[in-house]
Design a protein around this motif. Structure first.
Motif, PDB file in Angstrom:
ATOM      1  N   LYS A  18       6.803 -18.552 -14.559  1.00 58.06           N
ATOM      2  CA  LYS A  18       7.781 -18.042 -15.518  1.00 58.06           C
ATOM      3  C   LYS A  18       8.507 -16.800 -14.998  1.00 58.06           C
ATOM      4  CE  LYS A  18       5.183 -19.736 -19.542  1.00 58.06           C
ATOM      5  NZ  LYS A  18       4.483 -19.361 -20.807  1.00 58.06           N
ATOM      6  N   ASN A  19       7.860 -16.061 -14.108  1.00 57.58           N
ATOM      7  CA  ASN A  19       8.483 -14.838 -13.573  1.00 57.58           C
ATOM      8  C   ASN A  19       8.125 -14.663 -12.098  1.00 57.58           C
ATOM      9  OD1 ASN A  19       5.804 -14.317 -13.966  1.00 57.58           O
ATOM     10  ND2 ASN A  19       6.085 -12.264 -14.828  1.00 57.58           N
ATOM     11  N   SER A  20       8.281 -15.711 -11.323  1.00 59.44           N
ATOM     12  CA  SER A  20       7.878 -15.686  -9.915  1.00 59.44           C
ATOM     13  C   SER A  20       8.674 -14.649  -9.118  1.00 59.44           C
ATOM     14  CB  SER A  20       8.055 -17.070  -9.283  1.00 59.44           C
ATOM     15  OG  SER A  20       9.392 -17.519  -9.407  1.00 59.44           O
ATOM     16  N   ASP A  21       9.950 -14.530  -9.395  1.00 59.25           N
ATOM     17  CA  ASP A  21      10.779 -13.565  -8.649  1.00 59.25           C
ATOM     18  C   ASP A  21      10.296 -12.140  -8.871  1.00 59.25           C
ATOM     19  OD1 ASP A  21      12.304 -15.608  -7.663  1.00 59.25           O
ATOM     20  OD2 ASP A  21      13.868 -15.424  -9.208  1.00 59.25           O
ATOM     21  N   GLU A  22      10.007 -11.821 -10.105  1.00 62.51           N
ATOM     22  CA  GLU A  22       9.535 -10.478 -10.421  1.00 62.51           C
ATOM     23  C   GLU A  22       8.165 -10.222  -9.790  1.00 62.51           C
ATOM     24  OE1 GLU A  22       8.257  -7.848 -14.368  1.00 62.51           O
ATOM     25  OE2 GLU A  22       9.508  -9.648 -14.583  1.00 62.51           O
ATOM     26  N   ASP A  65       6.614  -7.237  -2.647  1.00 62.57           N
ATOM     27  CA  ASP A  65       7.474  -6.908  -1.506  1.00 62.57           C
ATOM     28  C   ASP A  65       7.926  -5.451  -1.508  1.00 62.57           C
ATOM     29  OD1 ASP A  65       7.261  -9.504  -0.645  1.00 62.57           O
ATOM     30  OD2 ASP A  65       9.119 -10.178  -1.618  1.00 62.57           O
ATOM     31  N   SER A  66       7.950  -4.827  -2.667  1.00 64.42           N
ATOM     32  CA  SER A  66       8.415  -3.446  -2.767  1.00 64.42           C
ATOM     33  C   SER A  66       7.293  -2.427  -2.586  1.00 64.42           C
ATOM     34  CB  SER A  66       9.095  -3.217  -4.130  1.00 64.42           C
ATOM     35  OG  SER A  66       8.164  -3.415  -5.188  1.00 64.42           O
ATOM     36  N   ASN A  67       6.073  -2.916  -2.399  1.00 67.46           N
ATOM     37  CA  ASN A  67       4.926  -2.026  -2.272  1.00 67.46           C
ATOM     38  C   ASN A  67       4.185  -2.338  -0.965  1.00 67.46           C
ATOM     39  OD1 ASN A  67       2.323  -0.808  -2.468  1.00 67.46           O
ATOM     40  ND2 ASN A  67       2.503  -0.756  -4.710  1.00 67.46           N
ATOM     41  N   PRO A  68       4.264  -1.459   0.029  1.00 72.51           N
ATOM     42  CA  PRO A  68       3.622  -1.713   1.324  1.00 72.51           C
ATOM     43  C   PRO A  68       2.118  -1.984   1.212  1.00 72.51           C
ATOM     44  CG  PRO A  68       5.121   0.142   1.488  1.00 72.51           C
ATOM     45  CD  PRO A  68       5.033  -0.202   0.042  1.00 72.51           C
ATOM     46  N   LYS A  69       1.435  -1.287   0.315  1.00 75.02           N
ATOM     47  CA  LYS A  69      -0.001  -1.520   0.164  1.00 75.02           C
ATOM     48  C   LYS A  69      -0.280  -2.929  -0.357  1.00 75.02           C
ATOM     49  CE  LYS A  69      -1.492   3.272  -0.556  1.00 75.02           C
ATOM     50  NZ  LYS A  69      -2.191   4.203  -1.495  1.00 75.02           N
ATOM     51  N   LEU A  70       0.537  -3.351  -1.334  1.00 70.25           N
ATOM     52  CA  LEU A  70       0.361  -4.706  -1.855  1.00 70.25           C
ATOM     53  C   LEU A  70       0.734  -5.741  -0.803  1.00 70.25           C
ATOM     54  CD1 LEU A  70       1.650  -4.558  -5.562  1.00 70.25           C
ATOM     55  CD2 LEU A  70      -0.707  -4.756  -4.743  1.00 70.25           C
ATOM     56  N   GLN A  71       1.748  -5.427   0.010  1.00 72.58           N
ATOM     57  CA  GLN A  71       2.123  -6.343   1.091  1.00 72.58           C
ATOM     58  C   GLN A  71       0.971  -6.543   2.060  1.00 72.58           C
ATOM     59  OE1 GLN A  71       5.717  -4.559   2.753  1.00 72.58           O
ATOM     60  NE2 GLN A  71       6.936  -6.283   1.958  1.00 72.58           N
ATOM     61  N   ASP A  72       0.351  -5.446   2.463  1.00 70.49           N
ATOM     62  CA  ASP A  72      -0.776  -5.540   3.405  1.00 70.49           C
ATOM     63  C   ASP A  72      -1.947  -6.303   2.781  1.00 70.49           C
ATOM     64  OD1 ASP A  72       0.680  -4.114   5.222  1.00 70.49           O
ATOM     65  OD2 ASP A  72      -0.274  -2.181   4.763  1.00 70.49           O
ATOM     66  N   LEU A  73      -2.228  -6.012   1.524  1.00 69.08           N
ATOM     67  CA  LEU A  73      -3.327  -6.692   0.837  1.00 69.08           C
ATOM     68  C   LEU A  73      -3.030  -8.183   0.690  1.00 69.08           C
ATOM     69  CD1 LEU A  73      -6.038  -6.419  -0.671  1.00 69.08           C
ATOM     70  CD2 LEU A  73      -4.712  -6.012  -2.771  1.00 69.08           C
TER      71      LEU A  73
END
Length: 370
Positions: free
Chosen positions: A62-66, A72-80
């Protein structure tokens, strides 16, 4: 129709192939239940805080883009997220392929039934296949195996449906990044939703239920001549009927006469059954929400009947132990004595099997609540 399974009979070979695949799919699902990564359960607050932003159920669509934008906007989340992908991508793919194989199974079964109805197979139709001994068994097994797949996925492997949704969503997210989205993704997701089952031909379902209700599909009654062994003789067929009844909810809810007939024939003295490879079900719990089924079962689970059955099999066990010890005494069971007392020995073995089966099912902890 002895030639139904002949190699040059495409009808028999196709349904045989479908049933063979069905057993293989269930075996894979049962193997996978021991490899569900605990992190996808999100049971601890620590896991929820650490992985809650990169793991999602079907609400992701329902909100895949968000959802992806936040990562993608958070480097820590990207690495995780990348670490998570590398760790689990292989097992996620295996789970998804298992789910996808269920969808392919029911699609191929529907296609086979449609071909039968449209006359694609020369001199073969739904009625004629069900008149064949091999055809009847395979058609019943095809429906039964699909039901077992759904029961295994819903309850035995994934008591919490959100876990399978998280596995699917994670697989689709990571596979999309590597290549392209899976072509059957929508259908697989629909299959795994609690309200999104793929329908089956109603005539096929009713004809299979009719055969399972009325016929001795595997010719087992002749091997159990005593009337009190009837439910044991039909135990495998009873398990198939239990599973297949879920494809006819109206029967479970409203067809009181049919359900009484079924209970009187298959479950007069037993209420715990094994539906597949040790997966057991308590009918009292499984049919509690189905009015006709619950009402039909009421006589079987009366206290007096339970007491009578328990006493009967308990006494039988006490009698059988010394009898089997006598037969198994060293030197007692020779080839000549076996030939001279063949009927007696076979009868003793049969009685032992029936007694142990009832006692083991009705006294053990259930592996599945139905």
């Amino acid at each position: 129709m002895a030639e139904f399974l002949a190699e040059n009979n495409p009808c028999g070979q196709n349904i045989l192939n479908i049933v063979s695949r069905g057993n293989a799919i269930i075996a894979e699902l049962l193997r996978l239940k021991d490899y569900i990564p605990p992190v996808f359960k999100l049971e601890t607050k620590q896991d929820q805080q650490k992985y809650g932003d990169i793991i999602s159920d079907f609400s992701y669509f329902k909100n895949s883009d968000e959802f992806d934008r936040k990562i993608d906007s958070n480097p820590k989340l990207q690495d995780l997220d990348e670490e998570f992908r590398e760790t689990y991508v292989e097992i996620l793919s295996r789970f998804y392929l298992a789910f996808e194989s269920i969808h392919k199974y029911v699609s191929d079964l529907n296609h086979f039934i449609n071909d039968l109805e449209e006359g694609i197979y020369i001199q073969q139709n739904l009625e004629s296949v069900l008149l064949s001994e091999d055809g009847k068994q395979l058609m019943c097994e095809a429906l039964y195996l699909y039901g077992v797949m759904l029961l295994v996925v819903d309850g035995h492997v994934f008591p919490n449906g959100a876990v399978r949704e998280r596995l699917v969503v994670s697989h689709l997210r990571y596979s999309t990044r590597r290549s392209s989205a899976d072509s059957n993704a929508d259908d697989v997701c629909k299959l795994l939703r609690s309200t999104g089952r793929i329908p089956l031909n109603e005539i096929y379902v009713e004809m299979v239920l009719g055969r399972l209700r009325s016929d001795d599909v595997y010719s087992q009654v002749s091997a159990y001549p005593l009337p009190e062994h009837r439910s044991a003789a039909l135990s495998s067929q009873a398990a198939m009927l239990y599973v297949c009844l879920y494809f006819s909810p109206d029967t479970l809810h409203s067809q009181t006469a049919k359900m009484r007939e079924i209970v009187d024939k298959f479950f007069p003295d037993n209420w715990v059954i094994s539906i597949y490879m040790g997966i057991t079900v308590n009918l009292v719990e499984a049919w509690d929400s189905y009015k006709a089924a619950k009402s039909a079962l009421s006589n079987t689970v009366q206290t007096s009947n339970i007491h009578e059955c328990s006493l009967k099999y308990g006494n039988s066990l006490r009698k059988l132990i010394p009898q089997t010890q006598k037969v198994l005494k060293e030197g007692a069971l020779t080839e000549d004595s076996l030939l001279d007392h063949q009927a007696k020995v076979i009868g003793l073995v049969r009685e032992c099997n029936v007694t142990l089966r009832w006692l083991m099912l009705h006294s053990a902890n259930l592996t599945n609540g139905g």
